[in-house]
Scaffold this motif. Structure first.
Motif, PDB file in Angstrom:
ATOM      1  N   ASN A 502       0.812  -1.218   0.000  1.00 52.36           N
ATOM      2  CA  ASN A 502       0.000   0.000   0.000  1.00 52.36           C
ATOM      3  C   ASN A 502       0.850   1.276   0.000  1.00 52.36           C
ATOM      4  N   ILE A 503       1.973   1.235  -0.700  1.00 50.76           N
ATOM      5  CA  ILE A 503       2.818   2.424  -0.851  1.00 50.76           C
ATOM      6  C   ILE A 503       2.716   2.890  -2.303  1.00 50.76           C
ATOM      7  N   LYS A 504       2.577   4.178  -2.478  1.00 51.08           N
ATOM      8  CA  LYS A 504       2.445   4.715  -3.826  1.00 51.08           C
ATOM      9  C   LYS A 504       3.712   4.429  -4.644  1.00 51.08           C
ATOM     10  N   PRO A 505       3.555   3.945  -5.858  1.00 48.57           N
ATOM     11  CA  PRO A 505       4.740   3.658  -6.695  1.00 48.57           C
ATOM     12  C   PRO A 505       5.607   4.888  -6.932  1.00 48.57           C
ATOM     13  N   TYR A 506       4.966   6.056  -7.030  1.00 48.69           N
ATOM     14  CA  TYR A 506       5.738   7.282  -7.259  1.00 48.69           C
ATOM     15  C   TYR A 506       6.658   7.576  -6.078  1.00 48.69           C
ATOM     16  N   SER A 507       6.149   7.373  -4.856  1.00 46.91           N
ATOM     17  CA  SER A 507       6.969   7.617  -3.664  1.00 46.91           C
ATOM     18  C   SER A 507       8.119   6.625  -3.572  1.00 46.91           C
ATOM     19  N   LYS A 509       9.546   5.122  -6.071  1.00 49.64           N
ATOM     20  CA  LYS A 509      10.506   5.447  -7.124  1.00 49.64           C
ATOM     21  C   LYS A 509      11.418   6.594  -6.700  1.00 49.64           C
TER      22      LYS A 509
END
Length: 547
Positions: A502-507, A509
């Motif tokens: 549940n972690i945003k892929p953008y964060s 990256k």
């Protein structure tokens, strides 16, 4: 192949590979020229106008290339009648002078054993080249440019002597500057503000870094060798050898080609000699820039309107030039194979005699180099004084440059005895190079890393979690305390963060990019701090896990 119809050995095919050998020689010359050109570009890009040797230094590889490049001048019995054939022999000898002058600063960072081996190999090559040229002058294989060849031979021998005797000073200068560096380093640490003061906003970080960079720059072994009087003299000798080759080529192609009496026909190397001549001439032209620049800079710094030193002061030989030889002279020999007192006394007397000759030769080389520099300064100053405007402009530039030096950093310039008038120049050159690095760093800032360090949200607090994770309060599973690695906990925590759901892929990256940027600096610190290699396993593990 084999015998002919009369039973004699057929040698008609023996010369067929020679054009390919010529291409091989030209290729080796191009490689050396590209390496010297890379050093030239590196010096200009990093504002190091004393041109350190990064790509072309004196080592086994370059010596092998040089031995290939002088193939034509070592060829005793191949007929080389044409103009380009004779010029190719001359260019090979000039090429040796160029590479010796170009690679002279690299002597500074060699250990004593490598220094000795490389100089012995170079000496064998130089002596072989000189002997073969003399043989060809006697047999008529070289039938034009005898004066040019004689001058290049003298220059080659002089440059090898300068190179060899300059290498003798390397241990003494290193020892002296290391001692001076330790004292200045401790003094600089006392002047640096504490971490708490920096956190309060004391804007002294750049000034403090300039002090340490100043010490590192001015005590660099290559810079010490490049600014020595013998290195600058070899630069002029290199320039003179290049002028000799240029004069021979101008005479051959433009001024008096008919009066030189070139023979008809082609050599067995055929068209490849032209390729060799072009490649070696280009390499000589490129390789002469750095040594000639060192000589011109040394002459410019000692012009009368910049410094006032008498001839007596100029011709003083400093102690570090003969310190190593004097120490060896006083050190007793340990000849275990000699048992009789007479043989031991004879060996000691011979050793002292040889060292006395070496010391006298060293004095002669240094005195001749300093006298030549004094004459060069005198001649150049007379030329400049003929034009009042140019002299006035030079004075203005010199005063402007002197006023631009920071007094707080000049005291951290590490110099040898007799280099007092170069202190201001060394301070300015370091400031120019350092400012260039700072500007370069501003253009390539680690944006993601800076954002992570400046993050102050509830869930993102930079690298503070690593400090809590790598805590000394947690007992080690092993019997001993593991080495303190920076990279391994950083990579481990990042791996855990990437594995969380549940972690945003953008964060994620951005986090991975920031950690990769941080690892560049972490690896540099660990390279310096891990002297004993205790972090080798931890660093390998971090590299395996690295993203």
């Amino acid at each position: 192949m084999g015998c002919d119809s009369h039973g004699n050995l057929s040698d008609t095919e023996f010369s067929n590979p020679l054009p390919s050998i010529g291409v091989y020689v030209a290729t080796a010359s191009v490689i050396c020229g590209v390496a010297m050109f890379s050093d030239l570009l590196h010096g200009f890009r990093h504002r190091k106008f004393w041109f350190p040797c990064k790509f072309f230094s004196l080592n086994a590889t370059t010596l092998t290339f040089i031995s290939v490049c002088v193939k034509l001048s070592l060829d005793l019995n191949t007929s080389m009648p044409s103009r380009q054939d004779q010029l190719a022999k001359l260019s090979s000898s000039v090429f040796v002078c160029t590479v010796m002058a170009n690679s002279m600063p690299s002597l500074g960072f060699m250990v004593t054993q490598d220094l000795l081996m490389n100089l012995m190999a170079l000496g064998i090559l130089v002596i072989t080249d000189v002997v073969n040229i003399c043989i060809q002058l006697g047999t008529g294989a070289i039938y034009v440019f005898p004066q040019e060849h004689a001058l290049v031979i003298v220059l080659m021998l002089l440059m090898f002597m300068i190179l060899s005797f300059s290498a003798i000073t390397v241990p003494a200068t290193k020892r002296f500057l290391e001692l001076k560096y330790k004292k200045r380093y401790e003094f600089a640490l006392k002047q640096c503000p504490s971490y708490a003061e920096r956190r309060k906003g004391v804007p002294k970080l750049k000034e403090d870094l300039m002090k340490f960079w100043m010490m590192a720059h001015t005590s660099s072994p290559q810079f010490v060798m490049a600014r020595s009087v013998t290195c600058t003299t070899s630069g002029f000798l290199c320039f003179l050898s290049a002028i000799t080759l240029a004069e021979a080529m101008v005479r051959s192609y433009f001024l008096q080609p008919w009066s030189l009496g070139f023979c008809n026909g082609d050599s067995d190397y055929k068209w490849s000699t032209t390729l060799v001549l072009v490649s070696q001439t280009a390499a000589v032209a490129i390789g002469t820039v750095a040594p000639a620049s060192r000589w011109l800079k040394a002459v410019n710094l000692r012009c009368p309107f910049r410094t006032k030193k008498s001839l007596k002061d100029e011709l003083r030989v400093e102690s570090y030039w003969v310190e190593c030889l004097a120490e060896k002279k006083e050190r007793p020999l340990n000849f275990w194979m000699l048992h009789g007192p007479r043989s031991r006394k004879l060996s000691h007397d011979l050793n002292r005699l040889m060292l006395d000759i070496c010391i006298a030769t060293q004095y002669g080389i240094v005195l001749a180099s300093k006298f030549f520099r004094f004459i060069s300064v005198y001649c150049l100053s007379r030329i400049l004084l003929c034009c009042f405007y140019f002299t006035y402009k030079s004075d203005s530039v010199a005063n402007a440059e002197s006023s631009g030096s920071n007094p707080s950093t000049i005291q951290f310039v590490l110099h040898l005895e007799g280099e007092e008038e170069m202190v201001d120049y060394m301070a300015r050159s370091n400031r120019v190079a350092t400012d260039h690095l700072i500007q370069k760093g501003r253009k390539k800032q680690p944006v993601n890393l800076i954002e992570l360090l400046e993050a102050t949200t509830l869930f993102s607090k930079g690298f503070e979690g690593i400090r809590d994770f790598d805590s000394d309060e947690v007992a080690s599973l092993a019997s001993g305390e593991p080495p303190n690695s920076w990279a391994l906990p950083l990579v481990t925590l990042t791996s855990i963060a990437v594995a969380l759901p549940n972690i945003k892929p953008y964060s994620l990256k951005k986090l991975v990019k920031a950690v990769n940027e941080a690892l560049v600096y972490v690896n540099k610190f660990e390279d310096v701090l891990d002297i004993g290699g205790e972090l080798a396993n931890s660093r390998k593990a971090a590299e395996v896990v690295c993203f």
